[in-house]
Scaffold this active site. Structure first.
Site, PDB file in Angstrom:
ATOM      1  N   HIS A  21      21.079  27.319   2.604  1.00 17.10           N
ATOM      2  CA  HIS A  21      20.789  28.341   1.597  1.00 17.10           C
ATOM      3  C   HIS A  21      20.730  29.728   2.244  1.00 17.10           C
ATOM      4  O   HIS A  21      21.170  30.714   1.660  1.00 17.10           O
ATOM      5  CB  HIS A  21      19.467  27.989   0.910  1.00 17.10           C
ATOM      6  CG  HIS A  21      19.065  28.962  -0.136  1.00 17.10           C
ATOM      7  ND1 HIS A  21      19.838  29.232  -1.238  1.00 17.10           N
ATOM      8  CD2 HIS A  21      17.966  29.751  -0.256  1.00 17.10           C
ATOM      9  CE1 HIS A  21      19.230  30.142  -1.991  1.00 17.10           C
ATOM     10  NE2 HIS A  21      18.108  30.468  -1.416  1.00 17.10           N
ATOM     11  N   ARG A  32      14.964  37.186 -10.286  1.00 15.46           N
ATOM     12  CA  ARG A  32      13.965  36.235 -10.782  1.00 15.46           C
ATOM     13  C   ARG A  32      12.605  36.879 -10.635  1.00 15.46           C
ATOM     14  O   ARG A  32      12.343  37.518  -9.620  1.00 15.46           O
ATOM     15  CB  ARG A  32      13.935  34.977  -9.896  1.00 15.46           C
ATOM     16  CG  ARG A  32      15.036  34.017 -10.097  1.00 15.46           C
ATOM     17  CD  ARG A  32      14.931  32.941  -9.007  1.00 15.46           C
ATOM     18  NE  ARG A  32      16.208  32.252  -8.864  1.00 15.46           N
ATOM     19  CZ  ARG A  32      16.532  31.144  -9.505  1.00 15.46           C
ATOM     20  NH1 ARG A  32      15.682  30.582 -10.312  1.00 15.46           N
ATOM     21  NH2 ARG A  32      17.704  30.585  -9.335  1.00 15.46           N
ATOM     22  N   ASN A  88       0.822  -1.216   0.000  1.00 14.19           N
ATOM     23  CA  ASN A  88       0.000   0.000   0.000  1.00 14.19           C
ATOM     24  C   ASN A  88       0.856   1.265   0.000  1.00 14.19           C
ATOM     25  O   ASN A  88       0.381   2.350   0.281  1.00 14.19           O
ATOM     26  CB  ASN A  88      -0.941   0.021   1.210  1.00 14.19           C
ATOM     27  CG  ASN A  88      -0.178   0.080   2.523  1.00 14.19           C
ATOM     28  OD1 ASN A  88       1.056   0.093   2.534  1.00 14.19           O
ATOM     29  ND2 ASN A  88      -0.895   0.114   3.625  1.00 14.19           N
ATOM     30  N   ASP A  89       2.160   1.116  -0.294  1.00 13.72           N
ATOM     31  CA  ASP A  89       3.114   2.225  -0.415  1.00 13.72           C
ATOM     32  C   ASP A  89       3.531   2.815   0.932  1.00 13.72           C
ATOM     33  O   ASP A  89       4.257   3.803   0.981  1.00 13.72           O
ATOM     34  CB  ASP A  89       2.564   3.348  -1.327  1.00 13.72           C
ATOM     35  CG  ASP A  89       3.687   4.094  -2.039  1.00 13.72           C
ATOM     36  OD1 ASP A  89       4.715   3.456  -2.341  1.00 13.72           O
ATOM     37  OD2 ASP A  89       3.545   5.311  -2.261  1.00 13.72           O
ATOM     38  N   ASN A  90       3.069   2.236   2.043  1.00 18.12           N
ATOM     39  CA  ASN A  90       3.557   2.693   3.348  1.00 18.12           C
ATOM     40  C   ASN A  90       4.976   2.169   3.579  1.00 18.12           C
ATOM     41  O   ASN A  90       5.335   1.121   3.051  1.00 18.12           O
ATOM     42  CB  ASN A  90       2.665   2.161   4.471  1.00 18.12           C
ATOM     43  CG  ASN A  90       1.306   2.846   4.485  1.00 18.12           C
ATOM     44  OD1 ASN A  90       0.979   3.619   3.593  1.00 18.12           O
ATOM     45  ND2 ASN A  90       0.506   2.552   5.482  1.00 18.12           N
ATOM     46  N   ASP A 139      28.644  29.501  -5.240  1.00 25.31           N
ATOM     47  CA  ASP A 139      27.204  29.422  -4.962  1.00 25.31           C
ATOM     48  C   ASP A 139      26.957  28.276  -3.986  1.00 25.31           C
ATOM     49  O   ASP A 139      27.802  27.397  -3.817  1.00 25.31           O
ATOM     50  CB  ASP A 139      26.413  29.205  -6.258  1.00 25.31           C
ATOM     51  CG  ASP A 139      25.018  29.837  -6.195  1.00 25.31           C
ATOM     52  OD1 ASP A 139      24.585  30.226  -5.101  1.00 25.31           O
ATOM     53  OD2 ASP A 139      24.363  29.925  -7.245  1.00 25.31           O
ATOM     54  N   LYS A 162      21.371  39.538  -9.918  1.00 24.22           N
ATOM     55  CA  LYS A 162      20.485  38.576 -10.595  1.00 24.22           C
ATOM     56  C   LYS A 162      19.080  38.717 -10.049  1.00 24.22           C
ATOM     57  O   LYS A 162      18.890  38.850  -8.854  1.00 24.22           O
ATOM     58  CB  LYS A 162      20.988  37.147 -10.322  1.00 24.22           C
ATOM     59  CG  LYS A 162      20.119  36.073 -10.940  1.00 24.22           C
ATOM     60  CD  LYS A 162      20.605  34.679 -10.557  1.00 24.22           C
ATOM     61  CE  LYS A 162      20.111  34.260  -9.181  1.00 24.22           C
ATOM     62  NZ  LYS A 162      20.489  32.869  -8.829  1.00 24.22           N
ATOM     63  N   ASP A 213      24.630  36.323  -7.167  1.00 24.95           N
ATOM     64  CA  ASP A 213      23.512  37.202  -6.788  1.00 24.95           C
ATOM     65  C   ASP A 213      23.806  37.805  -5.424  1.00 24.95           C
ATOM     66  O   ASP A 213      24.757  37.407  -4.736  1.00 24.95           O
ATOM     67  CB  ASP A 213      22.173  36.440  -6.775  1.00 24.95           C
ATOM     68  CG  ASP A 213      22.216  35.204  -5.880  1.00 24.95           C
ATOM     69  OD1 ASP A 213      22.936  35.233  -4.863  1.00 24.95           O
ATOM     70  OD2 ASP A 213      21.531  34.212  -6.183  1.00 24.95           O
TER      71      ASP A 213
HETATM   72  C1  R5P Z   1      19.720  30.713  -5.501  1.00 19.67           C
HETATM   73  O1  R5P Z   1      19.369  31.598  -4.749  1.00 19.67           O
HETATM   74  C2  R5P Z   1      20.777  29.698  -5.150  1.00 19.67           C
HETATM   75  O2  R5P Z   1      21.849  30.267  -4.498  1.00 19.67           O
HETATM   76  C3  R5P Z   1      21.235  28.977  -6.416  1.00 19.67           C
HETATM   77  O3  R5P Z   1      21.794  29.916  -7.302  1.00 19.67           O
HETATM   78  C4  R5P Z   1      20.079  28.298  -7.049  1.00 19.67           C
HETATM   79  O4  R5P Z   1      19.487  27.439  -6.124  1.00 19.67           O
HETATM   80  C5  R5P Z   1      20.490  27.492  -8.258  1.00 19.67           C
HETATM   81  O5  R5P Z   1      19.339  26.964  -8.868  1.00 19.67           O
HETATM   82  P1  R5P Z   1      19.369  26.604 -10.413  1.00 19.67           P
HETATM   83  O6  R5P Z   1      20.617  25.802 -10.644  1.00 19.67           O
HETATM   84  O7  R5P Z   1      18.106  25.811 -10.658  1.00 19.67           O
HETATM   85  O8  R5P Z   1      19.381  27.885 -11.184  1.00 19.67           O
END
Ligand code: R5P
Length: 316
Positions: A133, A197, A40-42, A222, A195, A172
């Protein structure tokens, strides 16, 4: 925790090679979870050894299948708690849902915060993770949450290269602080790209640069490469700005979706990452270098077990 208590390393099923590396570094046995999937995927997760009173380190990184591994981790913690483990430290080299750390759109979950709540509810006493992050994620926990940094091994790696014309590049503003600290350790100048988004699904666009990149060897810093959209946008911008060569260091090699194709076909001279996430042979190409973070985690585990400070060794 009494340092004389028995230390136990237990690996989840995510990245056994890294768990073995940590165990080898510490010269300790590694125990594996028994994970059974019912029709059942458990899931049923069982600890195979007695852990009563032990100082347990459960090692589980976040990688696909992300959500199954979260359930496995939570059940393992719960099982350890009910088996009377003395202390449970969850070692999460790449923290699950680490990028979902804020409410930057209406009606969304702050999933990294939810992860923190779930880990604590399950019974974790401590967390050990690497290059989050954003630093505020540590504050999502009301238990000790130690963050260590892969910068140290990357610095050792890059110091062996010719860095005479190198500038560290932050892709960024969000990464600027960590990139600045990395640049300082290498005694290099820093450039910061602007940068933006529109939302999380859109490709990033580079608008401006602060610092000098023309005629320089760019070393992009990064926290992770996921789809490599950001890295490719950074590469394009750096080429347009006249960088002579481009290398990149990203701590977590998520390498999702089109990442490998994008990077291997790009003009990036070298991509350096670590083994916080296991990278299969099919995802490796000739310009990829993977640094081993097992010794750093081994040291951190040893310090935590012995009640010693981590900051002296791993402060970012
Ligand atoms: C963004 O704020 C992070 O520091 C990375 O630049 C980001 O997670 C990279 O994601 P992707 O490779 O999908 O552009």
């Amino acid at each position: 925790m009494n340092p004389n208590s028995n230390i136990r390393l237990i690996s989840g099923t995510s990245n056994l090679a890294l768990s073995r590396g940590i165990a080898d570094y510490l010269q300790l046995p590694l125990y594996e979870l028994d994970v059974i999937r019912f029709s059942n995927d458990n899931l049923k997760v069982r600890i195979n050894e007695s852990v009563r009173g032990d100082d347990v380190f459960l090692i589980q990184t976040s990688q696909p299948p992300v959500n199954d591994l979260i359930m496995e981790t939570l059940q393992a913690i719960d099982a350890l708690k009910h088996a009377s483990a003395g202390r449970i430290t969850v070692v999460l080299p790449y923290f699950p849902y680490v990028r979902s750390d804020k409410k930057d759109e209406p009606r969304i979950s702050i999933a990294a915060r939810l992860m923190a709540d779930l880990l604590q509810t399950a019974g974790a006493h401590r967390i050990l993770t690497m290059n989050l992050h954003s630093p505020q994620i540590q504050g999502f926990f009301s238990i000790p949450a130690d963050q260590i940094f892969a910068d140290k091994i990357a610095v050792e790696y890059f110091k062996k290269r010719d860095l005479s014309k190198t500038v560290v590049v932050s892709p960024d503003a969000g990464s600027a602080k960590r990139a600045a600290s990395f640049a300082a350790k290498l005694n290099l100048p820093l450039a910061i790209l602007d940068k933006r988004r529109i939302n999380d699904d859109d490709d990033a666009r580079i608008h401006h640069v602060i610092g000098e990149v023309q005629g320089k060897d760019a070393l992009v810093f990064d926290d992770e490469i996921s789809t490599a959209g950001s890295m490719i946008e950074t590469e394009k911008a750096l080429r347009e700005m006249g960088a002579s060569s481009i290398r990149a260091f990203a701590v977590h090699g998520v390498l999702a979706g089109p990442a490998v194709e994008r990077l291997s076909q790009s003009s990036i001279d070298e991509v350096v990452t670590t083994n916080t996430i296991s990278i299969g042979e099919e995802k490796k190409w000739d310009k990829l270098t993977i640094l081993d973070v097992a010794p750093l985690f081994g040291e951190a585990v040893s310090h935590i077990h012995n009640g010693e400070s981590l900051s002296s060794l791993f402060a970012g």
